[in-house]
Design an enzyme around this catalytic site. Structure first.
Site, PDB file in Angstrom:
ATOM      1  CD  GLU A  13      -4.352  -6.990   8.269  1.00 30.75           C
ATOM      2  OE1 GLU A  13      -4.174  -6.581   9.335  1.00 30.75           O
ATOM      3  OE2 GLU A  13      -4.140  -5.987   7.299  1.00 30.75           O
ATOM      4  N   GLY A  15       1.676  -9.104   9.829  1.00 24.57           N
ATOM      5  CA  GLY A  15       2.400  -8.720  10.727  1.00 24.57           C
ATOM      6  C   GLY A  15       3.934  -7.923  10.008  1.00 24.57           C
ATOM      7  CE  LYS A  38       2.234  -0.714   3.204  1.00 25.00           C
ATOM      8  NZ  LYS A  38       2.330  -1.991   3.630  1.00 25.00           N
ATOM      9  CD  GLU A 117       5.342  -2.792   5.576  1.00 23.22           C
ATOM     10  OE1 GLU A 117       3.637  -3.318   5.589  1.00 23.22           O
ATOM     11  OE2 GLU A 117       4.937  -1.668   6.471  1.00 23.22           O
ATOM     12  N   GLY A 118       6.566  -3.698   1.147  1.00 24.68           N
ATOM     13  CA  GLY A 118       5.136  -4.260   0.767  1.00 24.68           C
ATOM     14  C   GLY A 118       3.831  -4.517   0.585  1.00 24.68           C
ATOM     15  NE  ARG A 207      -1.829 -13.389  19.068  1.00 25.07           N
ATOM     16  CZ  ARG A 207      -1.763 -12.648  18.312  1.00 25.07           C
ATOM     17  NH1 ARG A 207      -2.502 -12.365  17.809  1.00 25.07           N
ATOM     18  NH2 ARG A 207      -3.403 -12.574  18.767  1.00 25.07           N
TER      19      ARG A 207
END
Length: 226
Positions: A13, A15, A38, A117-118, A207
């Site tokens: 979590e 990003g 993925k 992506e892991g 952000r």
């Protein structure tokens, strides 16, 4: 020449998908072909088309030319828990060899930029013997590290860098992603990371009110990867 990288993070979590989708979008803007993978996703929702994962769908949206979902996310797990536990509970075989083989099917498409992506950080288990990082090792992929900017991130980032190097892989770059708006001394922490991580910083993502691929891409530099 096709370029391929493994995207990992300092934690869960923080990003990874946001950054991966942004990098793919930045490559597409340059007129390059893109692909995302993925290989295993936990936390999938049941749909009429089968189990679908939000992160994998975000990657799919940035693939040009388009890729079928099953190629992007070959192993879908419903429970939003550690992949090796979900796989055991759902009776889904999970091995580094199988996941690496699934990635190679996407590599065969020869996209200009392919990102794998892991899940979570570098040392997420697949089973009792293997880690998800073993997929990156099997594929000999350079690594992009997403650093979630929050208290403790320097330690997490440097430990991740050491683990990647110990596994014999190149750290191709890193991205700072500001996940905690209340983090104290963000600029000072970022300066320390720039000093201590021996790889190019590919961007600093603030952000964002809407952290979609286009907005994130504006804060990333994809040139060192392509």
């Amino acid at each position: 020449m096709s370029k391929r990288y493994f995207i990992t993070g300092t934690d869960t979590e923080i990003g990874k998908t946001t950054v991966a989708a942004g990098l793919l979008r930045a490559a597409r803007v340059r007129g390059l072909t893109t692909a995302g993978v993925k290989p295993v996703a936990a936390g999938c929702e049941r749909t009429p088309e089968g189990l679908r994962n939000e992160d994998a769908l975000a990657l799919q949206a940035e693939c040009e030319p388009p890729l079928a979902y099953d190629l992007i996310n070959p192993v879908t797990l419903e429970a939003a828990i550690a992949p090796h536990i979900a796989a055991r509970e759902e009776n889904v075989p999970l091995t580094a060899q199988a996941l690496a083989g699934a990635c190679r099917q996407v590599f065969d498409r020869q996209a200009d930029l392919t990102l794998v992506e892991g899940a979570g950080g570098w040392c997420v288990p697949l089973n009792h013997q293997e880690l998800l990082s073993d997929v990156a090792i099997a594929l000999r992929l350079p690594v992009v590290l997403v650093v979630g900017m929050r208290l403790g991130c320097i330690n997490h980032a440097l430990l991740s860098c050491r683990a990647i190097a110990a596994d014999g892989l190149q750290l191709a770059g890193w991205v700072a992603n500001h996940v905690d708006p209340d983090m104290g001394r963000q600029a000072e922490n970022l300066a320390t990371l720039r000093q201590l991580i021996q790889a190019p910083c590919l961007g600093v993502v603030p952000r964002l009110a809407k952290a979609d691929a286009a907005a994130v891409a504006a804060h990333l530099e994809v040139s060192p990867l392509v």
